[in-house]
Write a protein that holds these residues in place. Structure first.
Motif, PDB file in Angstrom:
ATOM      1  N   THR A  26      24.738   8.818 -11.793  1.00  0.00           N
ATOM      2  CA  THR A  26      25.416  10.110 -11.728  1.00  0.00           C
ATOM      3  C   THR A  26      24.580  11.206 -12.389  1.00  0.00           C
ATOM      4  OG1 THR A  26      26.566   9.830 -13.848  1.00  0.00           O
ATOM      5  CG2 THR A  26      27.621   8.900 -11.871  1.00  0.00           C
ATOM      6  N   ASP A  27      24.951  12.453 -12.104  1.00  0.00           N
ATOM      7  CA  ASP A  27      24.275  13.591 -12.737  1.00  0.00           C
ATOM      8  C   ASP A  27      24.438  13.534 -14.254  1.00  0.00           C
ATOM      9  OD1 ASP A  27      23.427  14.580 -10.308  1.00  0.00           O
ATOM     10  OD2 ASP A  27      25.132  15.948 -10.081  1.00  0.00           O
ATOM     11  N   GLU A  28      25.618  13.127 -14.713  1.00  0.00           N
ATOM     12  CA  GLU A  28      25.867  13.046 -16.151  1.00  0.00           C
ATOM     13  C   GLU A  28      24.974  11.997 -16.805  1.00  0.00           C
ATOM     14  OE1 GLU A  28      27.697  15.033 -18.097  1.00  0.00           O
ATOM     15  OE2 GLU A  28      27.877  16.220 -16.257  1.00  0.00           O
ATOM     16  N   GLN A  29      24.752  10.896 -16.131  1.00  0.00           N
ATOM     17  CA  GLN A  29      23.872   9.859 -16.681  1.00  0.00           C
ATOM     18  C   GLN A  29      22.428  10.348 -16.746  1.00  0.00           C
ATOM     19  OE1 GLN A  29      25.015   6.754 -13.945  1.00  0.00           O
ATOM     20  NE2 GLN A  29      26.290   5.726 -15.479  1.00  0.00           N
ATOM     21  N   LEU A  30      21.995  11.099 -15.751  1.00  0.00           N
ATOM     22  CA  LEU A  30      20.642  11.649 -15.784  1.00  0.00           C
ATOM     23  C   LEU A  30      20.494  12.667 -16.915  1.00  0.00           C
ATOM     24  CD1 LEU A  30      19.888  12.129 -11.979  1.00  0.00           C
ATOM     25  CD2 LEU A  30      18.861  10.447 -13.524  1.00  0.00           C
ATOM     26  N   LYS A  31      21.543  13.440 -17.154  1.00  0.00           N
ATOM     27  CA  LYS A  31      21.487  14.452 -18.213  1.00  0.00           C
ATOM     28  C   LYS A  31      21.369  13.822 -19.598  1.00  0.00           C
ATOM     29  CE  LYS A  31      24.060  18.061 -15.751  1.00  0.00           C
ATOM     30  NZ  LYS A  31      25.332  18.832 -15.681  1.00  0.00           N
ATOM     31  N   MET A  32      21.718  12.546 -19.724  1.00  0.00           N
ATOM     32  CA  MET A  32      21.630  11.882 -21.024  1.00  0.00           C
ATOM     33  C   MET A  32      20.185  11.752 -21.498  1.00  0.00           C
ATOM     34  SD  MET A  32      24.582   8.945 -20.713  1.00  0.00           S
ATOM     35  CE  MET A  32      24.411   8.438 -22.424  1.00  0.00           C
ATOM     36  N   CYS A  33      19.227  11.903 -20.583  1.00  0.00           N
ATOM     37  CA  CYS A  33      17.811  11.857 -20.969  1.00  0.00           C
ATOM     38  C   CYS A  33      17.315  13.199 -21.488  1.00  0.00           C
ATOM     39  CB  CYS A  33      16.952  11.434 -19.778  1.00  0.00           C
ATOM     40  SG  CYS A  33      17.084   9.691 -19.360  1.00  0.00           S
ATOM     41  N   ASN A  34      18.077  14.259 -21.247  1.00  0.00           N
ATOM     42  CA  ASN A  34      17.636  15.584 -21.661  1.00  0.00           C
ATOM     43  C   ASN A  34      17.652  15.719 -23.175  1.00  0.00           C
ATOM     44  OD1 ASN A  34      17.477  16.126 -18.956  1.00  0.00           O
ATOM     45  ND2 ASN A  34      19.279  17.458 -18.891  1.00  0.00           N
ATOM     46  N   HIS A  35      16.660  16.419 -23.692  1.00  0.00           N
ATOM     47  CA  HIS A  35      16.573  16.655 -25.132  1.00  0.00           C
ATOM     48  C   HIS A  35      17.752  17.511 -25.571  1.00  0.00           C
ATOM     49  CE1 HIS A  35      14.296  16.710 -28.883  1.00  0.00           C
ATOM     50  NE2 HIS A  35      14.617  17.974 -29.007  1.00  0.00           N
ATOM     51  N   SER A  36      18.451  17.087 -26.617  1.00  0.00           N
ATOM     52  CA  SER A  36      19.700  17.756 -26.998  1.00  0.00           C
ATOM     53  C   SER A  36      19.591  18.613 -28.251  1.00  0.00           C
ATOM     54  CB  SER A  36      20.797  16.702 -27.206  1.00  0.00           C
ATOM     55  OG  SER A  36      20.411  15.765 -28.204  1.00  0.00           O
ATOM     56  N   HIS A  37      18.431  18.627 -28.912  1.00  0.00           N
ATOM     57  CA  HIS A  37      18.305  19.391 -30.148  1.00  0.00           C
ATOM     58  C   HIS A  37      18.045  20.868 -29.852  1.00  0.00           C
ATOM     59  CE1 HIS A  37      18.450  15.738 -32.475  1.00  0.00           C
ATOM     60  NE2 HIS A  37      17.461  15.230 -31.771  1.00  0.00           N
ATOM     61  N   ASP A  38      18.354  21.701 -30.827  1.00  0.00           N
ATOM     62  CA  ASP A  38      18.204  23.142 -30.653  1.00  0.00           C
ATOM     63  C   ASP A  38      16.787  23.635 -30.938  1.00  0.00           C
ATOM     64  OD1 ASP A  38      20.882  23.378 -29.996  1.00  0.00           O
ATOM     65  OD2 ASP A  38      21.495  23.653 -32.090  1.00  0.00           O
ATOM     66  N   SER A  39      15.947  22.799 -31.515  1.00  0.00           N
ATOM     67  CA  SER A  39      14.591  23.229 -31.864  1.00  0.00           C
ATOM     68  C   SER A  39      13.785  23.524 -30.605  1.00  0.00           C
ATOM     69  CB  SER A  39      13.892  22.141 -32.686  1.00  0.00           C
ATOM     70  OG  SER A  39      13.883  20.916 -31.987  1.00  0.00           O
ATOM     71  N   PRO A  40      12.849  24.478 -30.683  1.00  0.00           N
ATOM     72  CA  PRO A  40      12.038  24.838 -29.511  1.00  0.00           C
ATOM     73  C   PRO A  40      11.244  23.641 -28.998  1.00  0.00           C
ATOM     74  CG  PRO A  40      11.777  26.444 -31.286  1.00  0.00           C
ATOM     75  CD  PRO A  40      12.512  25.286 -31.868  1.00  0.00           C
ATOM     76  N   ARG A  41      11.046  23.601 -27.680  1.00  0.00           N
ATOM     77  CA  ARG A  41      10.300  22.520 -27.057  1.00  0.00           C
ATOM     78  C   ARG A  41       8.927  23.016 -26.621  1.00  0.00           C
ATOM     79  NH1 ARG A  41      11.466  17.478 -27.285  1.00  0.00           N
ATOM     80  NH2 ARG A  41      11.693  16.886 -25.099  1.00  0.00           N
ATOM     81  N   PRO A  42       7.896  22.168 -26.699  1.00  0.00           N
ATOM     82  CA  PRO A  42       6.595  22.552 -26.146  1.00  0.00           C
ATOM     83  C   PRO A  42       6.735  22.877 -24.663  1.00  0.00           C
ATOM     84  CG  PRO A  42       6.415  20.541 -27.449  1.00  0.00           C
ATOM     85  CD  PRO A  42       7.874  20.824 -27.304  1.00  0.00           C
ATOM     86  N   GLU A  43       5.883  23.752 -24.177  1.00  0.00           N
ATOM     87  CA  GLU A  43       5.993  24.201 -22.787  1.00  0.00           C
ATOM     88  C   GLU A  43       5.927  23.038 -21.799  1.00  0.00           C
ATOM     89  OE1 GLU A  43       3.797  27.281 -19.661  1.00  0.00           O
ATOM     90  OE2 GLU A  43       3.128  27.131 -21.739  1.00  0.00           O
ATOM     91  N   PHE A  44       5.074  22.043 -22.075  1.00  0.00           N
ATOM     92  CA  PHE A  44       4.918  20.954 -21.108  1.00  0.00           C
ATOM     93  C   PHE A  44       6.168  20.076 -21.017  1.00  0.00           C
ATOM     94  CE2 PHE A  44       4.077  18.354 -24.789  1.00  0.00           C
ATOM     95  CZ  PHE A  44       4.195  17.024 -24.398  1.00  0.00           C
ATOM     96  N   LEU A  45       7.080  20.200 -21.988  1.00  0.00           N
ATOM     97  CA  LEU A  45       8.329  19.448 -21.953  1.00  0.00           C
ATOM     98  C   LEU A  45       9.520  20.287 -21.504  1.00  0.00           C
ATOM     99  CD1 LEU A  45       8.067  17.291 -25.202  1.00  0.00           C
ATOM    100  CD2 LEU A  45       8.272  16.430 -22.871  1.00  0.00           C
ATOM    101  N   SER A  46       9.361  21.588 -21.478  1.00  0.00           N
ATOM    102  CA  SER A  46      10.497  22.459 -21.171  1.00  0.00           C
ATOM    103  C   SER A  46      10.547  22.869 -19.705  1.00  0.00           C
ATOM    104  CB  SER A  46      10.447  23.720 -22.042  1.00  0.00           C
ATOM    105  OG  SER A  46       9.235  24.423 -21.843  1.00  0.00           O
ATOM    106  N   SER A  47       9.475  22.608 -18.963  1.00  0.00           N
ATOM    107  CA  SER A  47       9.462  22.953 -17.543  1.00  0.00           C
ATOM    108  C   SER A  47       9.868  21.735 -16.723  1.00  0.00           C
ATOM    109  CB  SER A  47       8.065  23.433 -17.140  1.00  0.00           C
ATOM    110  OG  SER A  47       7.101  22.445 -17.463  1.00  0.00           O
ATOM    111  N   GLY A  48       9.882  21.889 -15.405  1.00  0.00           N
ATOM    112  CA  GLY A  48      10.222  20.756 -14.548  1.00  0.00           C
ATOM    113  C   GLY A  48      10.691  21.199 -13.180  1.00  0.00           C
ATOM    114  N   ASP A  49      10.283  20.465 -12.160  1.00  0.00           N
ATOM    115  CA  ASP A  49      10.725  20.716 -10.793  1.00  0.00           C
ATOM    116  C   ASP A  49      11.706  19.620 -10.386  1.00  0.00           C
ATOM    117  OD1 ASP A  49       8.964  22.845 -10.683  1.00  0.00           O
ATOM    118  OD2 ASP A  49       7.359  21.662  -9.770  1.00  0.00           O
ATOM    119  N   HIS A  50      12.820  20.010  -9.774  1.00  0.00           N
ATOM    120  CA  HIS A  50      13.837  19.087  -9.257  1.00  0.00           C
ATOM    121  C   HIS A  50      14.673  18.439 -10.362  1.00  0.00           C
ATOM    122  CE1 HIS A  50      11.846  19.678  -5.468  1.00  0.00           C
ATOM    123  NE2 HIS A  50      10.733  19.106  -5.903  1.00  0.00           N
TER     124      HIS A  50
END
Length: 223
Positions: A73-97
């Motif tokens: 499910t979409d919710e299960q995929l979202k569980m991989c997303n980084h959840s902290h409020d700290s800034p992310r490096p650019e190579f981790l904050s972008s993404g296609d699809h």
């Protein structure tokens, strides 16, 4: 893939921990491999499995189609997303699809299979039984038949990694990979990488894991 001089290439590495009976303070060991003469980076160094992100195949929309076809499910995929409020490096904050948090986990799993021949995955029935009480669905460590041939195919064509999962009717266990650290190559290096390190803990004992690579070593965390 060509890279502009001075740019940093996204990459991912996987720290694989497995059970080990020991009289030491630790009941697990970590997998290290030695780069051989045929490698283009870190020659003769002992490293964790890993390699460069493929901007076409590791973030292909075909992965989303595949995940949904096996009931993720979409919710299960979202569980991989980084959840902290700290800034992310650019190579981790972008993404296609889908997010780079998913894509770079696929990179780490693909490179681990290429280098040592183990496929860290789960099954559709485990996805269906998975609930919020567990961090991730049950991990299946698959040592596929004809895996030397599959390693060759994946090494030469990253799109074959998805075909490997389709062929064996399993799912990459991206949820079992926990983000450990982020590392940037020194600016003076000839080849420069932005690398995210993940860690995964296998239920198998080190003696039961058959790797297609020599030399390698299972080391205690203390070295």
């Amino acid at each position: 893939m060509t890279t502009k001089t001075g740019t940093y290439r996204p990459s991912a590495s996987l720290i694989v921990a497995a059970k080990e009976d020991s009289l030491e303070d630790y009941d697990y060991r970590l997998l290290l491999i030695k780069r051989t003469e045929g490698t283009s980076y870190a020659l003769n160094h002992c490293v964790f499995p890993g390699g460069v992100f493929d901007p076409i195949e590791d973030q292909s929309a075909k992965w989303i189609t595949f995940f949904k076809s096996v009931g993720v499910t979409d919710e299960q995929l979202k569980m991989c997303n980084h959840s902290h409020d700290s800034p992310r490096p650019e190579f981790l904050s972008s993404g296609d699809h889908f997010s780079r948090d998913i894509a770079l986990r696929l990179t780490a799993l693909r490179e681990t299979f290429e280098e040592v021949g183990i496929l860290i995955c789960t099954e559709q029935c485990d996805i269906q039984k998975w609930d919020s009480k567990s961090d991730h669905p049950r991990t299946l460590l698959l040592e596929p038949s004809e895996r030397s041939e599959w390693q060759y195919r994946v090494h030469n064509d990253a799109s074959q990694f998805l075909e490997l999962f389709r062929h064996h009717k399993v799912i990459p266990n991206i949820w079992s990979l926990q983000e450990w650290s982020i590392w940037r190559t020194a600016a003076t290096a000839n080849r420069r990488y932005d690398t995210v390190y993940y860690i995964t803990m296998l239920d198998e004992h080190t003696t039961n894991i058959k790797l297609l690579l020599e030399p390698h070593a299972w080391l205690l965390p203390t070295g």
